[in-house]
Scaffold this active site. Structure first.
Site, PDB file in Angstrom:
ATOM      1  N   GLU A 145      31.007  35.126  43.717  1.00  0.00           N
ATOM      2  CA  GLU A 145      32.297  34.825  43.484  1.00  0.00           C
ATOM      3  C   GLU A 145      33.162  34.900  44.504  1.00  0.00           C
ATOM      4  O   GLU A 145      34.440  34.851  44.322  1.00  0.00           O
ATOM      5  CB  GLU A 145      32.679  35.853  42.325  1.00  0.00           C
ATOM      6  CG  GLU A 145      31.788  36.380  41.324  1.00  0.00           C
ATOM      7  CD  GLU A 145      32.310  37.208  40.221  1.00  0.00           C
ATOM      8  OE1 GLU A 145      33.273  36.954  39.443  1.00  0.00           O
ATOM      9  OE2 GLU A 145      32.163  38.588  40.505  1.00  0.00           O
ATOM     10  N   ASP A 158      36.754  33.502  40.104  1.00  0.00           N
ATOM     11  CA  ASP A 158      36.910  34.127  41.331  1.00  0.00           C
ATOM     12  C   ASP A 158      36.729  33.336  42.602  1.00  0.00           C
ATOM     13  O   ASP A 158      37.531  33.257  43.238  1.00  0.00           O
ATOM     14  CB  ASP A 158      36.188  35.566  41.293  1.00  0.00           C
ATOM     15  CG  ASP A 158      37.016  36.538  40.457  1.00  0.00           C
ATOM     16  OD1 ASP A 158      38.300  36.744  40.615  1.00  0.00           O
ATOM     17  OD2 ASP A 158      36.411  37.159  39.610  1.00  0.00           O
ATOM     18  N   CYS A 194      28.850  30.726  35.410  1.00  0.00           N
ATOM     19  CA  CYS A 194      29.389  31.226  34.037  1.00  0.00           C
ATOM     20  C   CYS A 194      31.048  31.382  34.293  1.00  0.00           C
ATOM     21  O   CYS A 194      31.771  31.942  33.367  1.00  0.00           O
ATOM     22  CB  CYS A 194      28.747  32.642  34.077  1.00  0.00           C
ATOM     23  SG  CYS A 194      29.074  33.797  35.513  1.00  0.00           S
TER      24      CYS A 194
HETATM   25  C1  PEP Z   1      34.298  34.234  37.529  1.00  0.00           C
HETATM   26  O1  PEP Z   1      34.836  34.906  38.193  1.00  0.00           O
HETATM   27  O2  PEP Z   1      33.949  33.246  37.448  1.00  0.00           O
HETATM   28  C2  PEP Z   1      33.654  35.088  36.030  1.00  0.00           C
HETATM   29  C3  PEP Z   1      32.651  34.532  35.498  1.00  0.00           C
HETATM   30  O3  PEP Z   1      34.102  36.470  36.063  1.00  0.00           O
HETATM   31  P1  PEP Z   1      35.342  36.834  35.392  1.00  0.00           P
HETATM   32  O4  PEP Z   1      36.161  35.703  35.221  1.00  0.00           O
HETATM   33  O5  PEP Z   1      35.255  37.723  34.533  1.00  0.00           O
HETATM   34  O6  PEP Z   1      36.278  37.665  36.782  1.00  0.00           O
HETATM   35 MG    MG Z   2      34.636  37.246  38.302  1.00  0.00          MG
END
Ligand code: PEP
Ligand code: MG
Length: 757
Positions: A605, A629, A676
């Site tokens: 990330e 992120d 994700c």
């Molecule tokens: C992301 O950062 O892409 C992620 C899946 O985590 P979150 O959106 O919960 O920070």
């Molecule tokens: Mg994230």
């Protein structure tokens, strides 16, 4: 000069409406610069001209009636050039236009400065003098600085000011009032606004019609009595330590609350029809404004006292009458800052839309809203929160627009879109049980991201083949203290059980950034670069271990648990977390549990992780890209900040290049790589990721059917060609446009186009 500037900006920021803002500006500038005239012209989009909105020094009758096109006069020239014009003798300039009603023939020197907001010229600030002299450089610099600072406040006052006060009948003029935000979750909602205000926050108390005036007055007086008592108690307990003049302050506070002062005014407002909390807000804010305008620093400070007293009374009022939110069958929840916990406040069958004044499309509240399929608008910074409760709204989650008190034509147009959405959902329902397979037989595993227990049923219903990201912080966020190991195990078990035998990827606690726990506040200047994710949990092994133990226990007997580590930046963190997981496994085995070490993965990330994918891959079982992120850190764009929302683009060539690189590097170590982030939830993004070689796409349940439909519409070759074309392009906007065109050619439905009024 800096003090003067700060004071003007401060006064303007708390002025109640556009007229007060503009009159304040001209009065204060005229005084600060000792000029004879100061005027402000603002753009009127309907007439496409610049209107004299306020003046100090010109004839007052000219206000509202002097209108100049962008090509007319010196004002027009400032607009056209979008830069200051400073003249010694204005009337000799060829562009000079004499407007009789202003009486301005008496003035010779002219300095005009554009007011620029979001790259557009919103208006012009002008100062004039009789004497034939050029304004000097420091005067010009002063006006330019002020104009730049005031532009946002003027734009805000212009946008919010158009909505009438509480209880005002919707007139012909105020239908279809439009406010702009950032699309948070696609879809259209038509409903009535319910404003949720954080406790004891005077600024966000909404106006409401008092149902029982006498009762409201009684509530107010009871709250007042308690505040008076508190002040007396504090005064007495400090009596020994304070000098007599400091003690006198407590008497001043008590007098401020007197019937002849604040209290009397609040009661009068309640009698006019506002409920006690709204009346209190109105009166307190008026006094705060008056005090902050005073020249005397002692008196200016009193603004803080009044606000503090107001907050105390409000806290008792709210305690006495805890906010009972009223929900219609079609509720649109509106908040200053939407939090995941608020989503649970409305019965789900009544919640049709969400609006947040703060935050942006990748704030966590927006991500949850998408997973629940609730149309949402974030960053509606100009929405007048205090005047919106109970009004009818249309929420266009495609364009990010909100219409207040919409007219019949607009309602009809949006009802058509709603119907279209329902038809599309029914079509997608038909492919629910079919595989996500390209026309040439390539199978793309589609998993889901979850957080709430409600997500599980929806995800299974939509044909999800696994959970690629279970955001464990969500159940932590809706509690009042850290859940125990047992509590956690129960919550996690529901996800593992429901999806068994399909895999469930549980992410260890990812707090910090924009995700805070009410019982574990993290105050930082720069939270996204601060104590986040794995950094917090490695510093608190007791929290980490309890969570991992709970996950392992929950998975006992199912064998479908995978553990994923967020916000990792170095190999050391992976090794340390891995050791802790081993320790938890060992402990539980020693306690007699029948468990194995689960698959463990790392999220990519942050840019540092991109360049270490192979090193991570050698130490873990899978890699998963958190593109939300990753995008914010690669582009240096805060995912929560609506001001830079248009710079947060997942199709930026740098992001795409990083994604290609990660997949390739992970595969060199024969490790599966999934994604994700929200990019996988967009049909275009999903096709590109499939072509890049991602092994699993994990997305929000709402969009899964659309992504599946897109995949079933193309061949693997089509997707590869799309990726090849896109990788050759160097501009994110053009890439987005190109993808939309290609999707249309391939017969893939695009999101609905917003209605433009
Ligand atoms: C992301 O950062 O892409 C992620 C899946 O985590 P979150 O959106 O919960 O920070
Ligand atoms: Mg994230």
């Amino acid at each position: 000069m800096l003090d003067v500037l700060k004071k003007i900006v401060q006064e303007v920021s708390i002025a109640p409406d556009l007229d007060s803002v503009l009159n304040l500006i001209v009065r204060r500038i005229q005084r600060a610069m000792s000029t004879e005239v100061c005027s402000v012209y603002l753009f009127d989009p309907e007439d496409q001209c610049y209107v004299l909105m306020a003046t100090e020094g010109l004839n007052q009758e000219a206000v509202g009636s002097v209108r100049l096109s962008a090509e007319e006069g010196l004002v027009g020239m400032v607009v056209d050039r979008a830069e200051p014009i400073n003249l010694e003798n204005a009337s000799e300039h060829p562009a000079y236009k004499y407007v009789e009603s202003t009486g301005e023939e008496r003035f010779n020197s002219f300095l005009g400065v554009p007011i620029i907001h979001h790259r557009g010229v919103l208006g012009v600030l002008v100062v004039q003098q009789k004497a034939q002299r050029r304004f000097d450089e420091s005067e010009e610099a002063f006006l330019v600085t002020l104009s730049a600072q005031l532009a946002g406040a003027i734009a805000h006052a212009e946008a919010t000011g158009s909505l009438g006060a509480m209880g005002e009948e919707p007139s012909g003029e105020i239908v279809n009032l439009r406010f702009e935000g950032v699309p948070g979750s696609a879809g259209v909602a038509i409903g009535s606004a319910t404003v949720v205000a954080p406790p004891a926050d005077l600024n966000s108390v909404p106006d409401k019609v008092a149902k029982d005036v006498e009762q409201e007055i009684a509530n107010f007086e009871a709250a007042l009595k308690l505040v008076r008592r508190d002040i007396k108690v504090v005064g007495r307990s400090l009596a020994q330590r304070l000098r007599s003049e400091e003690q006198a302050l407590f008497d001043v506070y008590l007098r401020m609350l007197d019937d002849n002062a604040l209290a009397g005014e609040v009661v009068a407002r309640i009698r006019q029809g506002n409920w006690a909390q709204g009346a209190l807000r109105e009166v307190v804010m008026e006094h705060v404004r008056q005090f902050s305008m005073m020249d005397d620093p002692y008196l200016r400070e009193r603004a803080t006292d009044i606000k503090d007293l107001g907050r105390r009374v409000l806290a008792y009022l709210q305690e006495d009458a805890p906010a009972v939110l009223e929900f219609t069958d079609e509720t649109i929840l509106v908040a200053d800052e939407l939090t995941p916990a608020m989503l649970g406040e409305v019965p789900s069958e009544k919640l049709v839309g969400l609006v947040s004044v703060h935050g942006s499309s990748n704030s966590h509240a927006a991500i949850l809203a998408r997973s629940m399929g609730i149309p949402t608008i974030m960053g509606a910074v100009d929405l007048p929160l205090t005047r919106i409760d109970g009004r009818e709204l249309i929420l266009d989650g495609y364009s990010g627009r909100i219409y207040v008190q919409p007219g019949e034509d607009l309602l009809t147009a949006y009802r058509d879109i709603l119907r279209g959405e329902q038809e599309q959902a029914a079509e997608l329902e038909a492919i629910k049980d079919l595989p996500a397979e390209t026309t040439d037989g390539f199978r793309m595993p589609l998993w889901v991201n979850t957080g709430l227990i409600a997500d599980v049923a929806r995800s299974l219903d939509r044909g999800a083949e696994g959970i690629g990201l279970y955001r464990t912080e969500v159940p932590f966020m809706i509690r009042e203290f850290f859940p125990s190991e047992q509590d956690q195990a129960q919550t996690y078990r529901k996800q593992l059980e429901a999806f068994h035998p399909r895999p469930v990827t549980m992410r260890t606690l990812d707090i910090g950034g924009d995700k805070s726990l009410p019982y574990f506040p993290i105050e930082e200047e720069n939270p996204f670069l601060g104590w986040r994710g794995i950094r917090v949990t490695l510093d608190h092994p007791e929290i980490f271990l309890v969570q991992v133990r709970a996950m392992l226990k929950a998975g006992e007997g199912y064998g479908n648990l995978r553990i994923m580590l967020p916000m990792v930046t170095s190999v050391g963190e992976v090794e340390e977390a891995s050791r802790q997981i081993d320790r938890a496994v060992k402990e539980l085995q020693d306690e007699g549990h029948d468990i194995e070490r689960p698959l463990v993965g790392v999220m990519v990330e942050v840019p540092a992780a991109v360049y270490q994918v192979r090193r991570f891959a050698r130490r873990v079982d899978f890699i998963s890209v958190g593109s939300n992120d990753l995008t914010q850190y690669l582009l240096a764009v805060d995912r929560n900040n609506p001001r830079v929302a248009d710079l947060y683009v997942s199709y930026h060539p740098a992001v795409l290049r990083a994604l290609v690189f990660i997949a390739r590097e992970a595969h060199k170590e024969n490790v599966t790589v999934s994604i994700c982030g929200e990019l996988a939830s967009e049909p275009g993004g999903a096709l590109l990721l499939m072509a890049m070689g991602y092994d699993v796409l994990s997305m929000n349940a709402t969009n899964l059917p659309k992504v599946k439909a897109a995949i079933r519409q193309v061949s693997k070759e089509d997707a590869s060609q799309l990726l090849k074309d896109v990788m050759a392009m160097d501009d994110a906007d053009r890439i987005q446009k190109f993808i939309n065109e290609r999707l249309t050619e391939l017969g893939i439905a695009l999101p609905k186009q917003p209605v433009v009024v």
